[in-house]
Design a protein around this motif. Structure first.
Motif, mmCIF file in Angstrom:
data_model
loop_
_atom_site.group_PDB
_atom_site.id
_atom_site.type_symbol
_atom_site.label_atom_id
_atom_site.label_comp_id
_atom_site.label_asym_id
_atom_site.label_seq_id
_atom_site.Cartn_x
_atom_site.Cartn_y
_atom_site.Cartn_z
ATOM 1 N N GLU A 105 2.030 -38.611 113.598
ATOM 2 C CA GLU A 105 2.647 -37.598 112.761
ATOM 3 C C GLU A 105 3.630 -36.744 113.572
ATOM 4 O OE1 GLU A 105 1.283 -34.126 109.582
ATOM 5 O OE2 GLU A 105 0.128 -34.413 111.429
ATOM 6 N N GLY A 106 4.862 -36.698 113.115
ATOM 7 C CA GLY A 106 5.879 -35.885 113.763
ATOM 8 C C GLY A 106 6.603 -36.557 114.913
ATOM 9 N N ASP A 148 0.746 -24.387 114.305
ATOM 10 C CA ASP A 148 1.217 -24.148 112.944
ATOM 11 C C ASP A 148 1.290 -22.633 112.756
ATOM 12 O OD1 ASP A 148 1.562 -23.785 110.226
ATOM 13 O OD2 ASP A 148 0.226 -25.437 109.670
ATOM 14 N N ASP A 191 -2.398 -40.433 116.589
ATOM 15 C CA ASP A 191 -1.727 -40.138 115.318
ATOM 16 C C ASP A 191 -0.234 -39.906 115.547
ATOM 17 O OD1 ASP A 191 -0.809 -38.862 112.857
ATOM 18 O OD2 ASP A 191 -2.931 -38.691 112.363
ATOM 19 N N THR A 218 1.854 -30.631 113.562
ATOM 20 C CA THR A 218 1.797 -32.090 113.485
ATOM 21 C C THR A 218 0.885 -32.590 114.592
ATOM 22 O OG1 THR A 218 3.707 -32.457 114.954
ATOM 23 C CG2 THR A 218 4.155 -32.248 112.584
ATOM 24 N N TYR A 219 0.166 -33.676 114.299
ATOM 25 C CA TYR A 219 -0.768 -34.229 115.278
ATOM 26 C C TYR A 219 -0.050 -34.817 116.496
ATOM 27 C CZ TYR A 219 -4.447 -33.998 111.680
ATOM 28 O OH TYR A 219 -5.354 -33.583 110.740
ATOM 29 N N GLY A 220 1.159 -35.302 116.297
ATOM 30 C CA GLY A 220 1.840 -35.959 117.392
ATOM 31 C C GLY A 220 2.398 -35.001 118.426
ATOM 32 N N CYS A 247 6.915 -44.988 118.830
ATOM 33 C CA CYS A 247 5.603 -45.355 118.299
ATOM 34 C C CYS A 247 5.344 -46.849 118.445
ATOM 35 C CB CYS A 247 5.501 -44.981 116.820
ATOM 36 S SG CYS A 247 5.523 -43.204 116.508
ATOM 37 N N ASP A 261 -9.512 -29.364 114.222
ATOM 38 C CA ASP A 261 -8.557 -29.913 113.268
ATOM 39 C C ASP A 261 -8.373 -28.941 112.071
ATOM 40 O OD1 ASP A 261 -7.108 -31.634 111.665
ATOM 41 O OD2 ASP A 261 -8.756 -33.027 111.320
ATOM 42 N N LYS A 262 -7.142 -28.464 111.801
ATOM 43 C CA LYS A 262 -5.842 -28.812 112.307
ATOM 44 C C LYS A 262 -5.079 -27.530 112.636
ATOM 45 C CE LYS A 262 -1.728 -31.462 111.093
ATOM 46 N NZ LYS A 262 -0.834 -31.846 109.990
ATOM 47 N N LYS A 288 -5.800 -35.017 118.219
ATOM 48 C CA LYS A 288 -6.071 -36.244 117.479
ATOM 49 C C LYS A 288 -5.327 -37.396 118.142
ATOM 50 C CE LYS A 288 -6.161 -38.286 112.844
ATOM 51 N NZ LYS A 288 -5.703 -38.191 111.448
ATOM 52 N N ARG A 303 6.359 -50.268 110.578
ATOM 53 C CA ARG A 303 5.710 -49.003 110.245
ATOM 54 C C ARG A 303 4.961 -48.456 111.454
ATOM 55 N NH1 ARG A 303 1.483 -47.850 105.226
ATOM 56 N NH2 ARG A 303 1.106 -45.654 105.748
#
Length: 581
Positions: A367-368, A336, A365, A329-331, A374, A324-325, A362, A381
């Motif tokens: 994210e992204g 990066d 998660d 993005t985790y999704g 989702c 990590d990381k 992860k 949310r």
């Protein structure tokens, strides 16, 4: 087996146990092989729906069916919310199973076992009834922050898929272990394990409720629809000389009945057994020194420096884990580029050294990920990505191909972490008809299936040692050595070796074919770390998380410490060679 009847009470006797079906009350008395009563089992368990609580308002009489293999005792009952219920004890020579069937329509909220509301026999009053127990101690295979696996039968315990380092939830280490509690009773041990058909593992937790009596429960949270006659997961009773024997009996019973598949691979890639370097502990040290965030140090230049420092000390891991990381993005799990300018080049360089590279993922998660793909709460949310959504499944499969294929990063597998963040709770929106352990298996199955299609020897590492997941994982990680929030408590984790041996034993029973990753972080101090380095070769694959310092105490690794690592890894590799691996 011997079936007898006296004063309207039925008795079923075997060499392992005796059950007495009381004629005047809704209890079945359990005796061990010596004839000592160890429990009074309340038969009329409640099956609660979102629409209301289940009260047993009447019962019929026990019906008996005998065959050479088993004797089945069935009791029909009436319910306040269901069209009907049937309770069964399925008795075999060395074990027995308690079953429930309900008929009607409703969404399951919670299913109680050996406890429930009843008003059909006014002589005994009404309200919630418990079972009696004469246990001396209980055992849970669920590791927890307190490192307390043994508990008083008058207390409570839980085995679940979730966990975070917060009060009452600090048990994220295995997600989950087998759903089976064990109790010392009389001269032996008794196991109470959940037995669900494939596709029916839709609950998120299995809980033991204790006081002077006890009952059990499964939490469904409203995501399972009963429409017509539905068989609920059974509770299997196994007997043995210790807690591990009854846990093993539970796993083998699941396999024998076809409820789980325990793979037996005779040929696995030799590199799967190579010692592991994971950069997380070293990232944490840099963060501690520079007062930064540990994930920010998952950088190509940093990892090149980590491996260069190990090279100078003669430390030669066969597997490198980018933790990590590394991803933007985790999704989506794409590199990066600000931190990993050339991830493919880094992996190629490791391959040239004879090493393999695992990428840290992860789980759950979002994210992204677009909210439409989702799992969302009642407010809309995103709580987690949704592996049951076709669009996300396609996104996930493409991501796996990118990470593992020669056209992409050409990595060699995954270390899947944070599986304890699986969604749980009422009012969620999920696209497909999956929840609980079934949702976990769906996610892991997609990742593993696509990984093997892309690279046949890809390695999938998780911390999910449940036999239902044994066919979707290759390696079980023993997870964090200690809980960071408890490191200041001298009573916690004093014997790291004892803690990790217990986890390894549970994982091996649950997934006998999986390789064990021993983990290596966090530790209280360098002395504890050294003790564990010595122990690792006897538990599984040695794993190293540090490069030059222990992160929490900032103690430097010295010449003798590197010598210790080299010696432990040399011992381990010799052991593997002797075993033909």
């Amino acid at each position: 087996m011997l079936l007898t009847k006296e004063n309207d009470s039925l008795t079923n006797s075997t060499d392992a146990y005796t059950l007495v079906f009381a004629a005047d009350r809704p209890f079945v008395y359990l005796h061990d092989r010596q004839g000592t009563r160890i429990a009074e089992l309340f038969v009329l368990s409640s099956v609660h729906a979102l629409s209301g609580r289940d009260d047993t308002v009447g019962t019929g009489s026990w019906e008996v069916q005998e065959s050479p293999e088993e004797t089945v005792f069935s009791l029909p009952a009436q319910s306040s919310i269901w069209n009907g219920k049937t309770y069964r004890f399925r008795c075999q020579p060395h074990r027995f199973v308690y079953e429930m069937e309900v008929t009607g329509t409703g969404r399951l909220a919670e299913v109680n076992y050996f406890g429930g509301y009843a008003s059909g026999q006014p002589r005994w009053g009404s309200g919630f009834f418990w079972s009696g127990q004469h246990f001396t101690q209980g055992f849970t295979p669920e590791p927890n922050a307190e490192e307390v696996n043994y508990f008083s039968p008058s207390a409570g315990a839980v085995i679940d898929l979730m966990g975070v380092p917060l009060p009452g939830k600090a048990h994220w280490f295995f997600t989950p272990p087998p759903f089976s509690f064990a109790f010392q009773a009389g001269e032996g041990w008794l196991g109470l394990g959940v037995e669900a058909e494939p596709g029916a593992n839709r609950f998120t937790e299995y809980r033991y409720h204790g006081q002077s009596g006890f009952h059990l429960s499964l939490s469904y949270e409203g995501y399972t629809l009963v429409a017509g006659a539905t068989q609920l997961p059974a509770i299997g009773f196994d007997f043995g000389r210790n807690e591990f024997k009854v846990l093993e009996a539970h796993v083998q019973a699941l396999a024998k009945a076809g409820r789980v598949s325990l793979p037996r691979n005779t040929s696995r890639p030799a590199w799967w057994y190579e010692p592991i370097f994971c950069g997380w502990g070293a990232q944490c040290y840099l963060a501690a020194v520079e007062r930064g965030r540990a994930p920010d140090y998952s950088q190509q230049a940093v990892y090149e420096a980590f491996l260069g420092a190990l090279d100078k000390q003669g430390i030669a891991p066969g597997i490198v884990v980018l933790d990590d990381k590394w991803q933007a993005t985790y999704g989506e799990n794409r590199a990066d580029r600000q931190k990993w300018r050339d991830l493919r080049g880094f992996i190629d360089a490791q391959h040239a050294r004879g090493r393999r590279v695992l990428l840290w993922l992860k789980a759950w998660d979002p994210e992204g990920i677009p909210a439409a793909e989702c799992i969302t709460n009642a407010a809309g949310r995103p709580v987690a990505f949704d592996p049951s959504h076709p669009a996300f499944e396609q996104r996930l499969r493409q991501s796996v191909r990118t990470m593992l294929s020669t056209e992409g990063y050409d990595a060699d597998g995954f270390k899947i972490d944070f599986s304890a963040r699986i969604p749980s709770g009422p009012g969620m929106h999920v696209h497909g008809d999956f929840w609980g352990l079934e949702l976990m298996k769906l996610y892991l199955g997609i990742v593993r299936g696509e990984a093997k299609q892309t690279k046949s020897d890809a390695l999938i590492m998780t911390h999910t040692p449940h036999p239902y997941l044994a066919d979707v994982v290759d390696m079980i990680r023993l997870n964090d050595v200690l809980d960071l929030n408890r490191l200041d408590d001298p009573t916690v984790g004093q014997d790291i070796g004892k803690v990790m041996k217990l986890r390894a034993q549970i994982a091996t029973i649950a997934c006998p074919d999986a390789i064990i990753d021993t983990d290596n972080w966090p530790v209280r101090d360098k002395a504890s770390w050294c003790d564990y380095v010595r122990l690792q070769p006897g538990l599984g694959v040695p794993s190293l998380y540090f490069v030059d310092h222990v992160d929490l105490t900032k103690e430097p690794l010295e010449t003798s410490d590197f010598q210790l690592i080299r010696a432990a890894w040399h011992q381990y590799r010799l052991q593997r060679q002797s075993e033909g691996l």
